[in-house]
Motif scaffolding. Sequence first.
Motif: not given
Ligand code: NDP
Length: 249
Positions: A9-14, A32-35, A55-57, A82-84, A148-150, A152-154, A183-185
Amino acid sequence: MKTVLVTGATSGFGRACAELFVAGGWHAVITGRRKERLDELVDHLGKDKVHGLCFDVRDRHQVEAAIDGLPERFEEIDVLVNNAGLALGLEMAHEASLEDWETMVDTNIKGLLYMTRKVLPGMVERRRGHIVNVGSVAGDYAYPGGNTYGASKAFVSQFTNNLIADLQGTPVRVTNIEPGLAETEFSKVRFHWDATKADKVYKGTEPLNAADIAEAIMWSVERPAHVNVNRIEIMPVCQSFGPMVIVRD
Ligand code: NDP
Ligand code: 8X3
Protein backbone atom coordinates in the motif's frame (compact mmCIF):
# COMPACT_ATOMS: atom_id res chain seq x y z
CA MET A 1 -16.60 -1.92 11.36
CA LYS A 2 -15.10 -4.01 8.55
CA THR A 3 -11.34 -4.34 8.05
CA VAL A 4 -9.37 -4.63 4.82
CA LEU A 5 -5.69 -5.63 4.73
CA VAL A 6 -3.90 -4.35 1.64
CA THR A 7 -0.35 -5.55 0.88
CA GLY A 8 1.86 -3.15 -1.03
CA ALA A 9 0.00 0.00 0.00
CA THR A 10 3.02 2.32 -0.21
CA SER A 11 2.36 2.98 -3.90
CA GLY A 12 0.09 2.43 -6.90
CA PHE A 13 -2.97 0.17 -6.69
CA GLY A 14 -2.42 -0.68 -3.03
CA ARG A 15 -2.36 2.92 -1.90
CA ALA A 16 -5.43 3.82 -4.00
CA CYS A 17 -7.22 0.79 -2.59
CA ALA A 18 -6.47 1.76 1.02
CA GLU A 19 -7.70 5.30 0.32
CA LEU A 20 -10.91 4.08 -1.30
CA PHE A 21 -11.79 1.60 1.44
CA VAL A 22 -11.11 4.10 4.23
CA ALA A 23 -13.21 6.71 2.40
CA GLY A 24 -15.96 4.05 2.35
CA GLY A 25 -15.85 3.74 6.14
CA TRP A 26 -13.57 0.70 6.44
CA HIS A 27 -10.66 0.12 8.80
CA ALA A 28 -7.47 -0.69 6.90
CA VAL A 29 -4.25 -2.53 7.65
CA ILE A 30 -1.66 -1.36 5.15
CA THR A 31 1.68 -3.01 4.43
CA GLY A 32 4.92 -2.41 2.57
CA ARG A 33 8.68 -2.22 3.13
CA ARG A 34 9.04 1.57 2.90
CA LYS A 35 8.24 2.62 6.44
CA GLU A 36 8.24 6.37 5.86
CA ARG A 37 5.58 5.97 3.16
CA LEU A 38 3.47 3.75 5.40
CA ASP A 39 3.73 6.27 8.24
CA GLU A 40 2.77 9.10 5.89
CA LEU A 41 -0.32 7.21 4.68
CA VAL A 42 -1.37 6.28 8.22
CA ASP A 43 -1.09 9.97 9.21
CA HIS A 44 -2.97 11.02 6.07
CA LEU A 45 -5.86 8.55 6.54
CA GLY A 46 -6.02 8.63 10.33
CA LYS A 47 -4.45 6.45 13.04
CA ASP A 48 -7.88 5.56 14.42
CA LYS A 49 -8.83 3.86 11.13
CA VAL A 50 -5.52 2.68 9.70
CA HIS A 51 -2.71 0.49 11.01
CA GLY A 52 0.64 0.20 9.22
CA LEU A 53 2.71 -3.01 9.12
CA CYS A 54 6.23 -2.73 7.75
CA PHE A 55 7.49 -6.09 6.48
CA ASP A 56 8.71 -7.97 3.43
CA VAL A 57 6.13 -10.42 2.04
CA ARG A 58 8.99 -12.68 0.89
CA ASP A 59 9.88 -13.48 4.49
CA ARG A 60 7.43 -16.02 5.91
CA HIS A 61 8.46 -15.33 9.51
CA GLN A 62 8.01 -11.56 9.08
CA VAL A 63 4.56 -12.19 7.58
CA GLU A 64 3.49 -14.43 10.43
CA ALA A 65 4.88 -12.14 13.16
CA ALA A 66 3.23 -9.06 11.60
CA ILE A 67 -0.21 -10.66 11.46
CA ASP A 68 0.16 -12.22 14.92
CA GLY A 69 1.07 -8.78 16.31
CA LEU A 70 -2.00 -6.94 14.99
CA PRO A 71 -3.76 -4.87 17.63
CA GLU A 72 -7.11 -6.40 18.68
CA ARG A 73 -9.08 -3.72 16.85
CA PHE A 74 -7.56 -4.72 13.51
CA GLU A 75 -7.08 -8.48 13.92
CA GLU A 76 -10.26 -9.70 12.24
CA ILE A 77 -9.54 -9.27 8.55
CA ASP A 78 -12.66 -9.22 6.36
CA VAL A 79 -10.90 -8.59 3.06
CA LEU A 80 -7.31 -9.45 2.14
CA VAL A 81 -6.02 -7.70 -0.97
CA ASN A 82 -2.92 -9.60 -2.11
CA ASN A 83 -1.52 -6.75 -4.16
CA ALA A 84 2.23 -6.54 -3.33
CA GLY A 85 4.16 -7.60 -6.40
CA LEU A 86 6.50 -6.57 -9.13
CA ALA A 87 8.02 -7.22 -12.52
CA LEU A 88 11.78 -7.02 -12.91
CA GLY A 89 13.41 -6.72 -16.34
CA LEU A 90 12.14 -7.28 -19.86
CA GLU A 91 15.01 -9.34 -21.23
CA MET A 92 14.53 -12.53 -23.21
CA ALA A 93 14.67 -15.72 -21.12
CA HIS A 94 18.16 -16.70 -22.24
CA GLU A 95 19.51 -13.30 -21.19
CA ALA A 96 17.40 -12.41 -18.14
CA SER A 97 18.72 -12.19 -14.60
CA LEU A 98 18.08 -15.31 -12.56
CA GLU A 99 18.13 -13.12 -9.45
CA ASP A 100 15.26 -11.03 -10.86
CA TRP A 101 13.35 -14.25 -11.58
CA GLU A 102 13.84 -15.41 -8.00
CA THR A 103 12.64 -12.07 -6.63
CA MET A 104 9.45 -12.24 -8.72
CA VAL A 105 8.74 -15.83 -7.66
CA ASP A 106 9.46 -15.00 -4.01
CA THR A 107 7.22 -11.91 -4.05
CA ASN A 108 4.39 -12.61 -6.50
CA ILE A 109 3.98 -16.29 -5.67
CA LYS A 110 5.47 -17.11 -2.29
CA GLY A 111 4.56 -13.80 -0.63
CA LEU A 112 0.95 -14.21 -1.77
CA LEU A 113 0.93 -17.77 -0.42
CA TYR A 114 2.33 -16.72 2.98
CA MET A 115 -0.28 -13.97 3.35
CA THR A 116 -3.14 -16.21 2.24
CA ARG A 117 -2.20 -19.15 4.44
CA LYS A 118 -1.87 -16.85 7.47
CA VAL A 119 -5.13 -14.90 7.04
CA LEU A 120 -7.47 -17.48 5.49
CA PRO A 121 -8.04 -19.77 8.54
CA GLY A 122 -9.56 -16.87 10.52
CA MET A 123 -11.90 -16.07 7.64
CA VAL A 124 -13.10 -19.69 7.45
CA GLU A 125 -13.50 -19.85 11.22
CA ARG A 126 -15.48 -16.58 11.37
CA ARG A 127 -17.42 -17.65 8.27
CA ARG A 128 -16.70 -14.24 6.76
CA GLY A 129 -14.07 -13.11 4.30
CA HIS A 130 -12.91 -12.25 0.80
CA ILE A 131 -9.48 -12.63 -0.75
CA VAL A 132 -8.76 -10.39 -3.72
CA ASN A 133 -5.61 -11.32 -5.61
CA VAL A 134 -4.01 -8.89 -8.02
CA GLY A 135 -2.98 -10.90 -11.05
CA SER A 136 -2.34 -9.44 -14.49
CA VAL A 137 -3.23 -9.79 -18.16
CA ALA A 138 0.39 -10.98 -18.33
CA GLY A 139 -0.83 -14.18 -16.67
CA ASP A 140 -3.09 -14.90 -19.65
CA TYR A 141 -1.28 -13.49 -22.66
CA ALA A 142 2.41 -14.11 -23.32
CA TYR A 143 4.65 -11.31 -24.57
CA PRO A 144 8.37 -11.18 -25.27
CA GLY A 145 10.26 -10.51 -22.04
CA GLY A 146 7.23 -11.35 -19.87
CA ASN A 147 8.66 -14.80 -19.08
CA THR A 148 8.78 -15.22 -15.29
CA TYR A 149 6.55 -12.23 -14.50
CA GLY A 150 3.76 -13.61 -16.72
CA ALA A 151 4.23 -17.11 -15.31
CA SER A 152 4.00 -15.79 -11.74
CA LYS A 153 0.67 -14.13 -12.59
CA ALA A 154 -0.56 -17.34 -14.27
CA PHE A 155 0.12 -18.95 -10.90
CA VAL A 156 -2.03 -16.27 -9.24
CA SER A 157 -4.84 -17.00 -11.70
CA GLN A 158 -4.87 -20.76 -11.13
CA PHE A 159 -4.29 -20.45 -7.37
CA THR A 160 -7.37 -18.19 -7.25
CA ASN A 161 -9.42 -20.85 -9.05
CA ASN A 162 -8.14 -23.56 -6.71
CA LEU A 163 -8.94 -21.45 -3.64
CA ILE A 164 -12.49 -21.04 -4.93
CA ALA A 165 -12.65 -24.84 -5.26
CA ASP A 166 -11.24 -25.43 -1.77
CA LEU A 167 -13.59 -22.90 -0.18
CA GLN A 168 -16.77 -24.50 -1.49
CA GLY A 169 -19.20 -24.84 1.39
CA THR A 170 -17.81 -21.76 3.16
CA PRO A 171 -18.98 -18.19 2.59
CA VAL A 172 -15.40 -17.03 1.88
CA ARG A 173 -15.03 -15.49 -1.57
CA VAL A 174 -11.99 -15.22 -3.85
CA THR A 175 -11.39 -12.92 -6.82
CA ASN A 176 -8.55 -12.36 -9.28
CA ILE A 177 -8.24 -8.81 -10.65
CA GLU A 178 -6.20 -8.80 -13.87
CA PRO A 179 -5.14 -5.31 -14.98
CA GLY A 180 -3.42 -4.40 -18.23
CA LEU A 181 -1.28 -1.30 -18.82
CA ALA A 182 -1.53 0.92 -15.73
CA GLU A 183 0.67 3.84 -14.73
CA THR A 184 2.08 3.41 -11.22
CA GLU A 185 5.64 2.86 -10.02
CA PHE A 186 5.45 -0.56 -11.72
CA SER A 187 7.65 0.32 -14.72
CA LYS A 188 10.13 2.30 -12.62
CA VAL A 189 10.61 -0.84 -10.52
CA ARG A 190 10.72 -3.07 -13.61
CA PHE A 191 13.54 -0.99 -15.12
CA HIS A 192 15.41 -0.57 -11.83
CA TRP A 193 14.38 3.12 -11.53
CA ASP A 194 15.51 4.11 -15.04
CA ALA A 195 12.92 6.89 -15.47
CA THR A 196 13.53 7.29 -19.22
CA LYS A 197 12.74 3.63 -19.91
CA ALA A 198 9.75 3.71 -17.54
CA ASP A 199 8.25 6.87 -19.09
CA LYS A 200 8.51 5.34 -22.58
CA VAL A 201 6.08 2.58 -21.57
CA TYR A 202 3.23 5.10 -21.16
CA LYS A 203 4.26 7.71 -23.75
CA GLY A 204 1.37 8.62 -26.08
CA THR A 205 -1.10 6.36 -24.25
CA GLU A 206 -3.92 6.85 -21.82
CA PRO A 207 -3.17 3.98 -19.44
CA LEU A 208 -5.29 2.75 -16.55
CA ASN A 209 -4.63 4.52 -13.27
CA ALA A 210 -4.50 3.20 -9.73
CA ALA A 211 -8.03 4.39 -8.92
CA ASP A 212 -9.46 2.35 -11.85
CA ILE A 213 -8.13 -0.81 -10.23
CA ALA A 214 -9.09 0.16 -6.67
CA GLU A 215 -12.65 0.70 -7.90
CA ALA A 216 -12.75 -2.76 -9.52
CA ILE A 217 -11.53 -4.30 -6.27
CA MET A 218 -14.15 -2.40 -4.28
CA TRP A 219 -16.87 -3.42 -6.76
CA SER A 220 -16.02 -7.10 -6.42
CA VAL A 221 -16.08 -6.81 -2.61
CA GLU A 222 -19.38 -4.92 -2.57
CA ARG A 223 -21.33 -7.58 -4.51
CA PRO A 224 -24.00 -9.32 -2.41
CA ALA A 225 -22.73 -12.18 -0.23
CA HIS A 226 -24.01 -14.90 -2.61
CA VAL A 227 -22.00 -13.51 -5.57
CA ASN A 228 -18.38 -14.52 -6.20
CA VAL A 229 -16.62 -12.50 -8.89
CA ASN A 230 -14.05 -15.07 -10.06
CA ARG A 231 -12.01 -12.83 -12.32
CA ILE A 232 -11.99 -9.33 -13.79
CA GLU A 233 -9.74 -8.51 -16.74
CA ILE A 234 -9.34 -4.77 -17.38
CA MET A 235 -7.30 -3.00 -20.06
CA PRO A 236 -7.19 0.62 -21.19
CA VAL A 237 -8.90 1.31 -24.51
CA CYS A 238 -5.48 2.00 -26.06
CA GLN A 239 -4.38 -1.60 -25.39
CA SER A 240 -5.52 -4.57 -27.44
CA PHE A 241 -4.45 -7.96 -28.81
CA GLY A 242 -1.86 -8.66 -31.49
CA PRO A 243 -1.81 -11.44 -34.07
CA MET A 244 0.05 -14.72 -33.47
CA VAL A 245 3.57 -14.18 -34.78
CA ILE A 246 4.93 -16.44 -37.52
CA VAL A 247 8.64 -16.26 -38.28
CA ARG A 248 9.26 -16.72 -42.01
CA ASP A 249 12.53 -17.32 -43.92
P1 NDP B 1 3.85 -0.27 -7.57
O1 NDP B 1 5.30 -0.54 -7.83
O2 NDP B 1 3.36 1.12 -7.65
O3 NDP B 1 3.43 -0.90 -6.15
C1 NDP B 1 3.90 -2.15 -5.75
C2 NDP B 1 3.69 -2.31 -4.25
O4 NDP B 1 4.15 -3.63 -3.87
C3 NDP B 1 4.48 -1.31 -3.42
O5 NDP B 1 3.66 -0.80 -2.39
C4 NDP B 1 5.61 -2.14 -2.83
O6 NDP B 1 5.94 -1.65 -1.52
C5 NDP B 1 4.95 -3.51 -2.72
N1 NDP B 1 5.96 -4.57 -2.67
C6 NDP B 1 6.80 -4.99 -3.66
N2 NDP B 1 7.63 -5.93 -3.21
C7 NDP B 1 7.30 -6.15 -1.90
C8 NDP B 1 7.81 -7.00 -0.89
N3 NDP B 1 8.82 -7.86 -1.13
N4 NDP B 1 7.26 -6.95 0.35
C9 NDP B 1 6.24 -6.09 0.60
N5 NDP B 1 5.72 -5.26 -0.32
C10 NDP B 1 6.25 -5.28 -1.55
O7 NDP B 1 3.07 -1.19 -8.64
P2 NDP B 1 1.51 -1.47 -8.89
O8 NDP B 1 0.65 -0.75 -7.94
O9 NDP B 1 1.29 -1.28 -10.34
O10 NDP B 1 1.48 -3.03 -8.61
C11 NDP B 1 0.62 -3.66 -7.70
C12 NDP B 1 0.30 -5.04 -8.22
O11 NDP B 1 -0.36 -4.94 -9.48
C13 NDP B 1 1.51 -5.94 -8.49
O12 NDP B 1 1.21 -7.24 -8.04
C14 NDP B 1 1.67 -5.88 -9.99
O13 NDP B 1 2.29 -7.04 -10.50
C15 NDP B 1 0.23 -5.80 -10.42
N6 NDP B 1 -0.04 -5.28 -11.75
C16 NDP B 1 0.42 -4.05 -12.15
C17 NDP B 1 0.12 -3.58 -13.42
C18 NDP B 1 0.61 -2.27 -13.93
O14 NDP B 1 0.70 -2.11 -15.15
N7 NDP B 1 0.94 -1.32 -13.10
C19 NDP B 1 -0.76 -4.35 -14.32
C20 NDP B 1 -1.15 -5.62 -13.80
C21 NDP B 1 -0.84 -6.04 -12.56
P3 NDP B 1 7.43 -1.46 -0.93
O15 NDP B 1 8.34 -1.22 -2.07
O16 NDP B 1 7.29 -0.31 0.01
O17 NDP B 1 7.69 -2.75 -0.22
C1 8X3 C 1 1.45 -5.56 -15.78
C2 8X3 C 1 0.93 -5.53 -17.17
O1 8X3 C 1 1.54 -5.90 -19.61
O2 8X3 C 1 3.18 -4.76 -18.23
O3 8X3 C 1 1.10 -6.74 -15.17
O4 8X3 C 1 2.82 -7.12 -17.98
S1 8X3 C 1 2.19 -5.86 -18.28
